[in-house]
Write a protein that holds these residues in place. Sequence first.
Motif, PDB file in Angstrom:
ATOM      1  N   LYS A 256      -2.231  -6.600  -5.104  1.00 44.85           N
ATOM      2  CA  LYS A 256      -1.977  -7.856  -4.504  1.00 44.85           C
ATOM      3  C   LYS A 256      -1.022  -8.458  -5.562  1.00 44.85           C
ATOM      4  O   LYS A 256      -1.570  -8.724  -6.779  1.00 44.85           O
ATOM      5  CB  LYS A 256      -3.230  -7.928  -3.930  1.00 44.85           C
ATOM      6  CG  LYS A 256      -3.166  -9.392  -3.487  1.00 44.85           C
ATOM      7  CD  LYS A 256      -3.319 -11.036  -4.160  1.00 44.85           C
ATOM      8  CE  LYS A 256      -4.353 -10.655  -5.252  1.00 44.85           C
ATOM      9  NZ  LYS A 256      -4.545 -11.426  -6.247  1.00 44.85           N
TER      10      LYS A 256
ATOM     11  N   GLY B  30      -5.608  -6.301 -10.076  1.00 43.54           N
ATOM     12  CA  GLY B  30      -5.555  -6.990  -8.502  1.00 43.54           C
ATOM     13  C   GLY B  30      -4.516  -5.014  -8.185  1.00 43.54           C
ATOM     14  O   GLY B  30      -3.787  -5.720  -7.204  1.00 43.54           O
ATOM     15  N   CYS B  31      -4.551  -4.608  -8.582  1.00 44.31           N
ATOM     16  CA  CYS B  31      -4.358  -2.835  -8.187  1.00 44.31           C
ATOM     17  C   CYS B  31      -5.044  -1.802  -8.395  1.00 44.31           C
ATOM     18  O   CYS B  31      -5.607  -2.165  -8.743  1.00 44.31           O
ATOM     19  CB  CYS B  31      -3.299  -2.191  -9.194  1.00 44.31           C
ATOM     20  SG  CYS B  31      -1.810  -3.261  -9.805  1.00 44.31           S
ATOM     21  N   ARG B  32      -5.204  -0.765  -7.682  1.00 48.64           N
ATOM     22  CA  ARG B  32      -6.103   0.429  -6.850  1.00 48.64           C
ATOM     23  C   ARG B  32      -4.872   1.412  -8.170  1.00 48.64           C
ATOM     24  O   ARG B  32      -3.280   1.562  -7.861  1.00 48.64           O
ATOM     25  CB  ARG B  32      -6.217   1.291  -6.174  1.00 48.64           C
ATOM     26  CG  ARG B  32      -7.376   0.505  -5.013  1.00 48.64           C
ATOM     27  CD  ARG B  32      -8.025   1.002  -3.890  1.00 48.64           C
ATOM     28  NE  ARG B  32      -8.975   0.315  -3.611  1.00 48.64           N
ATOM     29  CZ  ARG B  32      -9.375  -0.866  -2.633  1.00 48.64           C
ATOM     30  NH1 ARG B  32      -7.429  -1.071  -2.053  1.00 48.64           N
ATOM     31  NH2 ARG B  32      -9.968  -1.652  -2.411  1.00 48.64           N
TER      32      ARG B  32
ATOM     33  N   ARG C  51       1.066  -0.883  -0.110  1.00 41.33           N
ATOM     34  CA  ARG C  51       0.225  -0.006   0.110  1.00 41.33           C
ATOM     35  C   ARG C  51       1.022   1.291   0.064  1.00 41.33           C
ATOM     36  O   ARG C  51       1.494   1.334   0.801  1.00 41.33           O
ATOM     37  CB  ARG C  51      -0.732  -0.158   1.102  1.00 41.33           C
ATOM     38  CG  ARG C  51      -1.749  -0.999   1.547  1.00 41.33           C
ATOM     39  CD  ARG C  51      -2.448  -0.729   2.991  1.00 41.33           C
ATOM     40  NE  ARG C  51      -3.054  -2.508   2.986  1.00 41.33           N
ATOM     41  CZ  ARG C  51      -4.794  -2.673   1.441  1.00 41.33           C
ATOM     42  NH1 ARG C  51      -5.045  -1.488   1.454  1.00 41.33           N
ATOM     43  NH2 ARG C  51      -5.506  -3.240   2.377  1.00 41.33           N
TER      44      ARG C  51
ATOM     45  N   GLY D 208      -9.476   0.597   0.818  1.00 36.49           N
ATOM     46  CA  GLY D 208      -9.718  -0.209   0.968  1.00 36.49           C
ATOM     47  C   GLY D 208     -10.161  -1.113   2.575  1.00 36.49           C
ATOM     48  O   GLY D 208     -10.314  -0.256   3.422  1.00 36.49           O
ATOM     49  N   SER D 209      -9.803  -1.825   2.625  1.00 36.57           N
ATOM     50  CA  SER D 209      -9.603  -2.631   3.369  1.00 36.57           C
ATOM     51  C   SER D 209      -8.711  -2.251   4.920  1.00 36.57           C
ATOM     52  O   SER D 209      -9.536  -2.824   5.637  1.00 36.57           O
ATOM     53  CB  SER D 209      -9.350  -4.126   3.460  1.00 36.57           C
ATOM     54  OG  SER D 209      -8.192  -3.974   3.431  1.00 36.57           O
TER      55      SER D 209
ATOM     56  N   ASP E  12      -2.481   0.724  -4.405  1.00 36.52           N
ATOM     57  CA  ASP E  12      -2.028  -0.560  -3.652  1.00 36.52           C
ATOM     58  C   ASP E  12      -2.008  -1.427  -4.890  1.00 36.52           C
ATOM     59  O   ASP E  12      -2.540  -1.144  -5.474  1.00 36.52           O
ATOM     60  CB  ASP E  12      -2.964  -1.229  -2.194  1.00 36.52           C
ATOM     61  CG  ASP E  12      -4.514  -0.445  -2.695  1.00 36.52           C
ATOM     62  OD1 ASP E  12      -4.534  -0.757  -4.122  1.00 36.52           O
ATOM     63  OD2 ASP E  12      -5.194  -0.587  -1.751  1.00 36.52           O
TER      64      ASP E  12
HETATM   65  P1  TMP Z   1      -8.193  -4.808   0.193  1.00 36.35           P
HETATM   66  O1  TMP Z   1      -7.626  -3.041   0.019  1.00 36.35           O
HETATM   67  O2  TMP Z   1      -9.584  -4.283  -0.488  1.00 36.35           O
HETATM   68  O3  TMP Z   1      -6.867  -5.069   1.426  1.00 36.35           O
HETATM   69  O4  TMP Z   1      -6.849  -4.874  -1.415  1.00 36.35           O
HETATM   70  C1  TMP Z   1      -5.708  -4.341  -1.385  1.00 36.35           C
HETATM   71  C2  TMP Z   1      -5.632  -4.293  -2.721  1.00 36.35           C
HETATM   72  O5  TMP Z   1      -5.035  -5.391  -3.045  1.00 36.35           O
HETATM   73  C3  TMP Z   1      -6.182  -3.880  -4.260  1.00 36.35           C
HETATM   74  O6  TMP Z   1      -5.816  -2.891  -4.631  1.00 36.35           O
HETATM   75  C4  TMP Z   1      -6.995  -4.860  -4.747  1.00 36.35           C
HETATM   76  C5  TMP Z   1      -6.837  -6.219  -4.150  1.00 36.35           C
HETATM   77  N1  TMP Z   1      -6.615  -7.509  -3.838  1.00 36.35           N
HETATM   78  C6  TMP Z   1      -7.164  -8.160  -4.488  1.00 36.35           C
HETATM   79  O7  TMP Z   1      -6.065  -7.937  -5.465  1.00 36.35           O
HETATM   80  N2  TMP Z   1      -7.489  -9.597  -4.806  1.00 36.35           N
HETATM   81  C7  TMP Z   1      -8.004  -9.707  -3.313  1.00 36.35           C
HETATM   82  O8  TMP Z   1      -8.942 -10.374  -2.757  1.00 36.35           O
HETATM   83  C8  TMP Z   1      -8.265  -8.748  -2.252  1.00 36.35           C
HETATM   84  C9  TMP Z   1      -8.714  -8.425  -0.983  1.00 36.35           C
HETATM   85  C10 TMP Z   1      -8.195  -7.070  -2.791  1.00 36.35           C
END
Ligand code: TMP
Length: 248
Positions: free
Chosen positions: A184, A206-208, A92, A97-98, A182
Amino acid sequence: MTTEIRERAGKSKDIIKKDGKTFFEFTNRTTAFDGVKKDEFAHKGEICCKLSAYWFEIMESEGIPTHFRAFVPPNTMEVKHLEIIPVEVICRNFVAGSLLRRHESGDAVPAGIEPRLGAKILDPIVEFTTKFEAVDRPIDHEEIMKNGWLRREELDSIAECTRKVNNIMKRRLSDKGIILADFKIEFGKNSAGEILLADELGTPDGCRFWDLDSYENGEIVSLDKDVYRYDKGDLSDVYQRIYQRICE
Ligand code: TMP
Ligand code: ASP
């Protein structure tokens, strides 16, 4: 006669085994919030596949080993066969997000971080979540080691590799007017025990991605799956636009 074995790899991809080779097929399936929302969007698989191939080639040229072998148009890639490590690695640069949701439900944010959507994180955070549980949850280094998933030095090298990937993507995206808020990533091990970057990379799934000009004018404009998660626009349209901005 060749036999083809197809299985689901996560929610949006299929793995195909054929003639001793392994392929990842990127489908149009889209899910969010651990499968609470589910849809299909035209061209999504193709765009995420092309973007992953684009970024994997960049990582290889920067000395980061990946599972990528070849792009097989329109929406498949041949990959090296790996055993996937059952953790997801999240990095991040900005609060979203989370991280924010966990804070809103009572968790403290790490020291020095302002708990506000869009706040910059000066020293990027690398954190881990589970991969094969019904609802992914944050997991600490001790539990990962206790489960026998990774040794300490493997954890350290994965964290270091994640920071390198972050720096490479962040710099290149910033040249295109895009903020990498961010992302993943996942890793796997080959039969020699080497750890390689796996799964998909640098996609709006998979990215923001945030538009830099808008951010500087005080507005967050998402160019990623958040448009679907939070009903902020048409996913196919946004994915097509981010693909063009990154690759063309
Ligand atoms: P989050 O803020 O929901 O934890 O997500 C962080 C980053 O990870 C965001 O760019 C989305 C990505 N992500 C995935 O690709 N797969 C997932 O299952 C999750 C929870 C997040
Ligand atoms: N990809 C995950 C899911 O399908 C989480 C997310 O991206 O929101 O639920």
